[in-house]
Design an enzyme around this catalytic site. Structure first.
Site, PDB file in Angstrom:
ATOM      1  N   ASP A  31       0.831  -1.201   0.000  1.00  0.00           N
ATOM      2  CA  ASP A  31       0.000   0.000   0.000  1.00  0.00           C
ATOM      3  C   ASP A  31       0.864   1.250   0.000  1.00  0.00           C
ATOM      4  OD1 ASP A  31      -2.668   1.428   0.482  1.00  0.00           O
ATOM      5  OD2 ASP A  31      -1.522   2.047   2.239  1.00  0.00           O
ATOM      6  N   GLU A  41      -1.652  -6.129  -4.422  1.00  0.00           N
ATOM      7  CA  GLU A  41      -0.984  -5.177  -3.534  1.00  0.00           C
ATOM      8  C   GLU A  41       0.130  -5.861  -2.739  1.00  0.00           C
ATOM      9  OE1 GLU A  41      -2.600  -1.204  -1.638  1.00  0.00           O
ATOM     10  OE2 GLU A  41      -3.519  -2.956  -0.704  1.00  0.00           O
TER      11      GLU A  41
END
Length: 249
Positions: A69, A140
């Site tokens: 992230d 991610e």
């Protein structure tokens, strides 16, 4: 062999699956060579990223998803600065919100076929409603793992650039696709501030009234914008839009 060993010790067949995913995702061949030079460590990290929590192991994708992230946001910011230096702060925030969104991550995950390489419990595999989330989380986490292996933000940016080019073109060609609420939250968190707080009042009971709902948005008790709409969602959108416009003044 313990559950932890399943992730820590990567078989030859599993290694081939992981390298196949990296090749299919169009990661540069020179970056794959860097990974091969530190193969034992990198394969363990990549396998961790590709092990979903539903597989019920103590080591799973969550740590690397968290790292991914942060890496994704930084890489997206540098991409926007490099490709769209004349965009206003508000427009940059709006674009970045799309380039790091779960929707975009899921789209990339589908394209590279990440779900077929992830270790996922059968129950989760059969849950079609969870597919987008699994793909987004896996992508991610993969970003986080690749950064941990390569330690090079430019490599991550170069890898993601073709996917961002397509998304940026679509978003900038259709401003309505932008999510003003997400963009405002992106800006707020980037400044180290709390999330925006929306307060909505129903002004009229008439369905179809374009000003049926009135919304104000505050960030840490500071008034940032207001908006009206025929629905609560539209009023929030207009309030966020006004707040973003003020950021450019």
């Amino acid at each position: 062999m313990t559950k932890k060993d399943i992730v820590s010790i990567v078989s030859k067949e599993r290694a081939e699956e992981i390298y196949g995913l990296l090749t299919q995702s169009n990661l540069h061949s020179s970056d794959i060579e860097v990974i091969k030079k530190n193969e034992d460590y990198c394969l363990k990290i990549l396998n961790e990223a590709l092990t979903h929590t539903s597989f019920n192991l103590s080591i799973n994708h969550e740590r690397l998803e968290f790292q991914g992230d942060a890496v994704l946001r930084l890489a997206a910011s540098e991409y926007i600065q490099s490709h769209f230096p004349k965009l206003s702060v508000g427009d940059r925030s709006a674009l970045r919100a799309q380039l790091v969104s779960d929707r975009w991550l899921a789209k990339v995950g589908y394209k590279i076929g990440i779900k077929t390489t992830m270790l996922i419990a059968n129950k989760a595999l059969k849950d079609e409603a969870a597919t987008d989330t699994i793909c987004a989380e896996g992508t991610e986490a993969l970003i986080g793992a690749l950064y941990e292996c390569l330690r090079n933000i430019d490599a991550i940016q170069n890898w993601l650039e073709p996917y961002w080019n397509i998304e940026s073109e679509e978003v900038l060609a259709d401003p309505h696709k932008q999510n003003e609420k997400s963009a405002l939250q992106e800006w707020s968190q980037g400044q180290g501030l709390n999330k925006p707080i929306y307060t909505i009042k129903e002004i009229s009971k008439q369905h179809g009234d374009l000003k049926r709902f009135y919304c104000t948005v505050h960030i840490q008790n500071d008034f940032r914008g207001e908006g009206w709409g025929s629905s609560r969602k539209k009023a929030q959108k207009e309030a966020a839009k006004e707040a973003l416009k003020k950021l450019t003044n």
